[in-house]
Scaffold this motif. Structure first.
Motif, PDB file in Angstrom:
ATOM      1  N   LEU A  13       0.813  -1.213   0.000  1.00 33.12           N
ATOM      2  CA  LEU A  13       0.000   0.000   0.000  1.00 33.12           C
ATOM      3  C   LEU A  13       0.833   1.243   0.000  1.00 33.12           C
ATOM      4  N   SER A  14       1.781   1.325   0.898  1.00 30.17           N
ATOM      5  CA  SER A  14       2.430   2.609   1.103  1.00 30.17           C
ATOM      6  C   SER A  14       3.925   2.616   0.928  1.00 30.17           C
ATOM      7  N   GLY A  15       4.541   1.455   0.874  1.00 29.57           N
ATOM      8  CA  GLY A  15       5.996   1.457   0.861  1.00 29.57           C
ATOM      9  C   GLY A  15       6.525   1.987   2.180  1.00 29.57           C
ATOM     10  N   VAL A  16       5.690   1.982   3.223  1.00 31.21           N
ATOM     11  CA  VAL A  16       6.099   2.563   4.490  1.00 31.21           C
ATOM     12  C   VAL A  16       7.193   1.736   5.125  1.00 31.21           C
ATOM     13  N   LEU A  17       8.015   2.387   5.898  1.00 34.40           N
ATOM     14  CA  LEU A  17       9.114   1.704   6.553  1.00 34.40           C
ATOM     15  C   LEU A  17       8.633   1.164   7.886  1.00 34.40           C
ATOM     16  N   LEU A  18       8.434  -0.148   7.927  1.00 31.19           N
ATOM     17  CA  LEU A  18       7.849  -0.768   9.106  1.00 31.19           C
ATOM     18  C   LEU A  18       8.780  -1.838   9.646  1.00 31.19           C
ATOM     19  N   ALA A  19       9.937  -1.416  10.140  1.00 28.52           N
ATOM     20  CA  ALA A  19      10.867  -2.433  10.613  1.00 28.52           C
ATOM     21  C   ALA A  19      11.549  -1.981  11.877  1.00 28.52           C
ATOM     22  N   SER A 325      15.674 -18.238   4.129  1.00 29.32           N
ATOM     23  CA  SER A 325      15.348 -18.261   5.550  1.00 29.32           C
ATOM     24  C   SER A 325      15.496 -16.873   6.165  1.00 29.32           C
ATOM     25  N   TYR A 326      16.428 -16.095   5.636  1.00 31.43           N
ATOM     26  CA  TYR A 326      16.612 -14.715   6.111  1.00 31.43           C
ATOM     27  C   TYR A 326      15.348 -13.898   5.853  1.00 31.43           C
ATOM     28  N   LYS A 327      14.799 -14.011   4.643  1.00 35.18           N
ATOM     29  CA  LYS A 327      13.591 -13.264   4.313  1.00 35.18           C
ATOM     30  C   LYS A 327      12.423 -13.686   5.199  1.00 35.18           C
ATOM     31  N   GLU A 328      12.324 -14.977   5.471  1.00 34.09           N
ATOM     32  CA  GLU A 328      11.236 -15.443   6.335  1.00 34.09           C
ATOM     33  C   GLU A 328      11.413 -14.920   7.755  1.00 34.09           C
ATOM     34  N   GLU A 329      12.631 -14.857   8.240  1.00 31.71           N
ATOM     35  CA  GLU A 329      12.887 -14.312   9.576  1.00 31.71           C
ATOM     36  C   GLU A 329      12.456 -12.845   9.649  1.00 31.71           C
ATOM     37  N   GLN A 330      12.741 -12.082   8.596  1.00 31.94           N
ATOM     38  CA  GLN A 330      12.349 -10.676   8.585  1.00 31.94           C
ATOM     39  C   GLN A 330      10.831 -10.540   8.624  1.00 31.94           C
ATOM     40  N   ALA A 331      10.146 -11.400   7.861  1.00 36.25           N
ATOM     41  CA  ALA A 331       8.689 -11.353   7.827  1.00 36.25           C
ATOM     42  C   ALA A 331       8.089 -11.696   9.190  1.00 36.25           C
ATOM     43  N   VAL A 332       8.605 -12.730   9.827  1.00 38.46           N
ATOM     44  CA  VAL A 332       8.094 -13.126  11.140  1.00 38.46           C
ATOM     45  C   VAL A 332       8.346 -12.029  12.168  1.00 38.46           C
ATOM     46  N   GLU A 333       9.525 -11.445  12.121  1.00 41.05           N
ATOM     47  CA  GLU A 333       9.833 -10.379  13.074  1.00 41.05           C
ATOM     48  C   GLU A 333       8.898  -9.190  12.889  1.00 41.05           C
ATOM     49  N   GLN A 334       8.614  -8.871  11.641  1.00 38.71           N
ATOM     50  CA  GLN A 334       7.688  -7.785  11.366  1.00 38.71           C
ATOM     51  C   GLN A 334       6.297  -8.097  11.888  1.00 38.71           C
ATOM     52  N   LEU A 335       5.862  -9.323  11.698  1.00 37.54           N
ATOM     53  CA  LEU A 335       4.546  -9.729  12.178  1.00 37.54           C
ATOM     54  C   LEU A 335       4.445  -9.646  13.700  1.00 37.54           C
ATOM     55  N   LYS A 336       5.525  -9.886  14.388  1.00 34.59           N
ATOM     56  CA  LYS A 336       5.507  -9.746  15.849  1.00 34.59           C
ATOM     57  C   LYS A 336       5.176  -8.315  16.241  1.00 34.59           C
ATOM     58  N   TYR A 337       5.811  -7.371  15.580  1.00 32.01           N
ATOM     59  CA  TYR A 337       5.510  -5.964  15.880  1.00 32.01           C
ATOM     60  C   TYR A 337       4.070  -5.619  15.527  1.00 32.01           C
ATOM     61  N   ILE A 338       3.610  -6.100  14.402  1.00 34.11           N
ATOM     62  CA  ILE A 338       2.261  -5.783  13.955  1.00 34.11           C
ATOM     63  C   ILE A 338       1.219  -6.357  14.911  1.00 34.11           C
ATOM     64  N   PHE A 339       1.379  -7.617  15.301  1.00 30.07           N
ATOM     65  CA  PHE A 339       0.425  -8.215  16.227  1.00 30.07           C
ATOM     66  C   PHE A 339       0.529  -7.584  17.615  1.00 30.07           C
ATOM     67  N   LEU A 340       1.718  -7.151  18.006  1.00 33.82           N
ATOM     68  CA  LEU A 340       1.877  -6.425  19.268  1.00 33.82           C
ATOM     69  C   LEU A 340       1.032  -5.156  19.248  1.00 33.82           C
ATOM     70  N   GLU A 341       1.144  -4.386  18.171  1.00 36.24           N
ATOM     71  CA  GLU A 341       0.364  -3.147  18.055  1.00 36.24           C
ATOM     72  C   GLU A 341      -1.132  -3.431  18.074  1.00 36.24           C
ATOM     73  N   ARG A 342      -1.533  -4.474  17.376  1.00 42.38           N
ATOM     74  CA  ARG A 342      -2.962  -4.791  17.316  1.00 42.38           C
ATOM     75  C   ARG A 342      -3.481  -5.310  18.667  1.00 42.38           C
ATOM     76  N   ALA A 343      -2.637  -6.033  19.390  1.00 39.06           N
ATOM     77  CA  ALA A 343      -3.046  -6.515  20.716  1.00 39.06           C
ATOM     78  C   ALA A 343      -3.217  -5.340  21.676  1.00 39.06           C
ATOM     79  N   ILE A 344      -2.339  -4.367  21.595  1.00 35.65           N
ATOM     80  CA  ILE A 344      -2.470  -3.167  22.437  1.00 35.65           C
ATOM     81  C   ILE A 344      -3.742  -2.413  22.074  1.00 35.65           C
ATOM     82  N   ALA A 345      -4.002  -2.283  20.783  1.00 35.95           N
ATOM     83  CA  ALA A 345      -5.227  -1.606  20.338  1.00 35.95           C
ATOM     84  C   ALA A 345      -6.463  -2.331  20.872  1.00 35.95           C
ATOM     85  N   ASP A 346      -6.455  -3.652  20.815  1.00 41.70           N
ATOM     86  CA  ASP A 346      -7.593  -4.426  21.329  1.00 41.70           C
ATOM     87  C   ASP A 346      -7.754  -4.217  22.827  1.00 41.70           C
TER      88      ASP A 346
END
Length: 434
Positions: A13-19, A325-346
């Motif tokens: 969507l945005s090319g936003v820097l989310l890392a 495996s490096y790319k998958e690690e980056q994706a999983v790490e990003q998802l941790k941050y995303i789910f953390l934010e969503r859990a706080i929002a909930d």
């Protein structure tokens, strides 16, 4: 567990820097999603839309995401257990704007708006002066002049001292030199200099100072800047100081967002596995972002890569067989941050309404030349295979969580040197841990 992201992973969507920050320093330094997120409009206009227009975007051939490819399909608490996230202490640098800071900004941002007058009451070059010079750049070992490094014209070259127009050290080497004299300045071109034949090369610049000029900062020219309440040099300097203070305070707020998210991450516990469809989505988005960087490298530096994997391997020191495996690690790490934010929002009842999403996308759609959100959403879905409303909602809820963390943290002002020391210690610890 400390995050180890070493490069940004952007949403289509945005090319936003989310890392997250790279704490080991072995790749390009990045900020986490709290401090690095660009606006939705910036990303779509600058990257996603342009990619669609010129056909360069990898997303143009992407398969449509299924329902389970969006975050709204999942319950965040299934993937993260929150620890302490409110009232966290966040260290920020003390806001202290010096006279040197003010003078530097006056020079870099405002001096060009004023007419320089030749200086006749002194002959030495000072910071902020415009020095009219002739120069010859030579290789240090052969003393042979290199291409593009000479100005021997009758009119000379006007160089504002302190503007950073030349390579580091050039302008500093002229400070104190006298009008009518010639000086040799021994320098080394930066390792990442654009011209490969000069990158990291030792050179000597022989420079003749013809005359010096300096802005008079007359009241008339100061008033012509059109800044409310600024009528003379003193009031301009005061305005600059206030502006720099405001900027520093805003940077501290962004630091609070970033640091509070980091601390909340450290206090949370995450699931061992995340939905593969989401992992695949973020790997794809990561690759799209790197495709964009590869184009920029090719355009600006003439550096080409055979593939995204080649780019990762060469720029981040990842062995070819470990890239997947490096790319998958980056994706999983990003998802941790995303789910953390969503859990706080909930947990805090933070929500994003349909009206919020439509308002955000309407601004983007109109700026991008679309009549309404529906036409823009149709374009985005057909081009990238993504529901732009879902993606906008994901970004907005992340921002709300980040805002909540910042607003509910305690800012502790410390000396900048203390923060630098802690950052160095953390980087060293991360390197040892690896």
């Amino acid at each position: 567990m400390k995050k180890k992201l070493t490069i940004v992973m952007a949403t289509v969507l945005s090319g936003v820097l989310l890392a997250g920050c790279n704490k080991s320093g072995d790749a390009s330094s990045t900020a986490n999603s709290a401090s690095s997120s660009a606006s939705l409009a910036e990303g779509i206009d600058a990257q996603s839309l342009q990619g669609a227009v010129d056909g360069s975007s990898a997303g143009a051939s992407a398969q449509p995401l299924t329902e389970d490819g969006y975050l709204s399909y999942y319950t965040a608490s299934d993937y993260v257990t929150l620890g302490d996230y409110k009232g966290l202490e966040v260290k920020v640098p003390i806001v202290e704007i010096t006279d040197e800071d003010v003078q530097s900004t006056l020079l870099s941002s405002y001096a060009s708006s004023f007419t320089p007058a030749e200086v006749t009451d002194r002959t030495d070059v000072r910071m902020g002066d415009t020095a009219n010079i002739n120069y010859v750049g030579k290789y240090a070992d052969t003393l042979e002049a290199f291409d593009g490094g000479t100005d021997d014209s009758a009119e000379g070259y006007d160089l504002v001292i302190g503007s950073g127009s030349f390579i580091p050290g050039f302008e500093d080497g002229l400070i104190g030199a006298e009008v009518g004299t010639t000086v040799d300045i021994n320098l080394t071109f930066p390792e990442d200099y654009g011209a490969a034949e000069l990158a990291g090369v030792d050179v000597i610049f022989t420079v003749t100072i013809n005359k010096i000029s300096a802005p008079a900062y007359s009241d008339e020219e100061v008033a012509a800047l059109g800044i409310e309440g600024v009528t003379d040099k003193d009031s301009l300097l005061e305005y600059i100081k206030e502006d720099l203070t405001t900027q520093a305070q805003e940077e501290n707020k962004e630091t609070a967002r970033s640091s509070a998210l980091d601390l909340a991450y450290d206090n949370a516990t995450f699931a061992e596995e995340f939905p593969q469809v989401l992992v695949d989505r973020f790997i794809s988005d990561y690759e799209d972002t790197l495709e964009y960087y590869m184009q920029m490298y090719s355009y600006y530096y003439g550096v080409s890569y055979s593939s995204v994997d080649d780019y990762i391997s060469q720029n981040y020191g990842i062995a070819a067989e470990e890239v997947a495996s490096y790319k998958e690690e980056q994706a999983v790490e990003q998802l941790k941050y995303i789910f953390l934010e969503r859990a706080i929002a909930d947990a805090e009842g933070l929500t994003v309404t349909d009206e919020d999403v439509e308002a955000e996308l309407l601004d983007i759609a109109t700026q991008s030349g679309y009549e309404d959100v529906d036409s823009f959403a149709e374009f985005y879905n057909s081009t990238y295979g993504r529901d732009v409303r879902e993606l906008a909602a994901e970004q907005l809820i992340a921002e709300k969580a980040q805002d909540f963390l910042a607003e509910n943290s305690t800012l502790v002002e410390v000396e900048a040197s203390e923060l630098e020391e802690e950052t160095d210690d953390a980087s060293e610890a991360a390197s040892v841990a690896e």
